[in-house]
Design a protein around this motif. Sequence first.
Motif: not given
Length: 409
Positions: A91, A93-94, A97, A228-229, A253
């Motif tokens: 994904e 992402v961290d 999340r 995502r952001d 997410t």
Amino acid sequence: MTDPHADRLAGASTLLATLPERRGFGDATLIRPVPGSIDLGGGNPSVDLLPTELYRDATHAVVTDPAFGTALRYSAAQGLPALRAAVAARERVDPERIVVTNGGAHGLALAVLGTLDRGDTIVVDDPVYPLFLRVLDLVGGVNVVAAPVTADGIDVDAVERLLRDGLRPKALFTVPTFQNPAGGTLSTEASAALVDLAERFGFTIIADDPYREVAFPGVVVPDRPRFRDTDRVVGVNTFSKTLGPGLRLGWLTVPESLRPAYTKLRNRLDGQTSGVLQSVVARMLADPRYDAAVARAGAGYEPRARALAAALRDELAGHVEVRDPDGGFFVWARLDVGAEDSARLFDVAQDAGVVYQRGEWFAAGQERFTGFVRLSFSEGDPETLREGVARLATAWRTVRTPSVARQER
């Protein structure tokens, strides 16, 4: 005379007592399969395109690992770190999340419970994935506003017009890739514009993306970095379409700021997902054969989709509108049939030995999608799919003949 249902529901909560029955999509009472029926209505992946060898190898590795016993213990509500890290890498992402879920429906339920209250407004795809509307019953009293879906996914310009006209939704629901049922895919630019609207007007996007990895060869699924952001998107996904719905494993997410709250919500519902299944899938995702297997599946679905679409054009030449899909499991087609004959066509088609999903069952707003059909190609070989369409065409001719005769009188 007393209500026969009253005793049965005595002591039930308002939610339990008022959940509506399924109607249309998913209502098994409407399905009357005859011997030899061809089912074009389902959303199952094809068993022969699932990576069963990977399952066997990963499962053997998990159960023979000296640390296997730890997988049988209670695990964290958010999910096992190894699986969350593997999913997060995909994904981009961290891992903090990622919240592991028991499949896509569970993820949708968590997203709805974590976003909406009674009386809130949500904008949804039109046509819409019908089971999402049933998830809204968990909250009750949610006002649903429809936004049209085009070949490019949800119509962001139409959403903006609704907002400019004063609509203030709490959330928006969309299937951004190979939309179910219509097949549209949201571009990078459109997704960025949608996030801009969400940030400006203060609503949450629930992005349900189960078909993202089921792309046909040569099809590039748009990257959506704005999904995502931002803290305005809750992503819902599942392994049901790539590893099978019987697995019951998916993920959310979520914005980092909401991760603790979603974990608490998860703790108060079912607590955890099977540690054994998480361990198996974490090993599968780490196996270099996994991506190749997914790509092989996409390549396997493409000729089935082409066969189904071509059969519709051949059997119903001049009387059907159909767009070739780029991925996913479905063809969304419009047949030349009037509103009065649409329901009859469904029954006659079943008598002829073919089952499908009626377009009216996907309606979220004023458009009723009369004459539309959702046909699945995922489980049938090309020959079976062509036979299914031939049976549908036979039913269509049976239903349409009296209508044509009435018009000519």
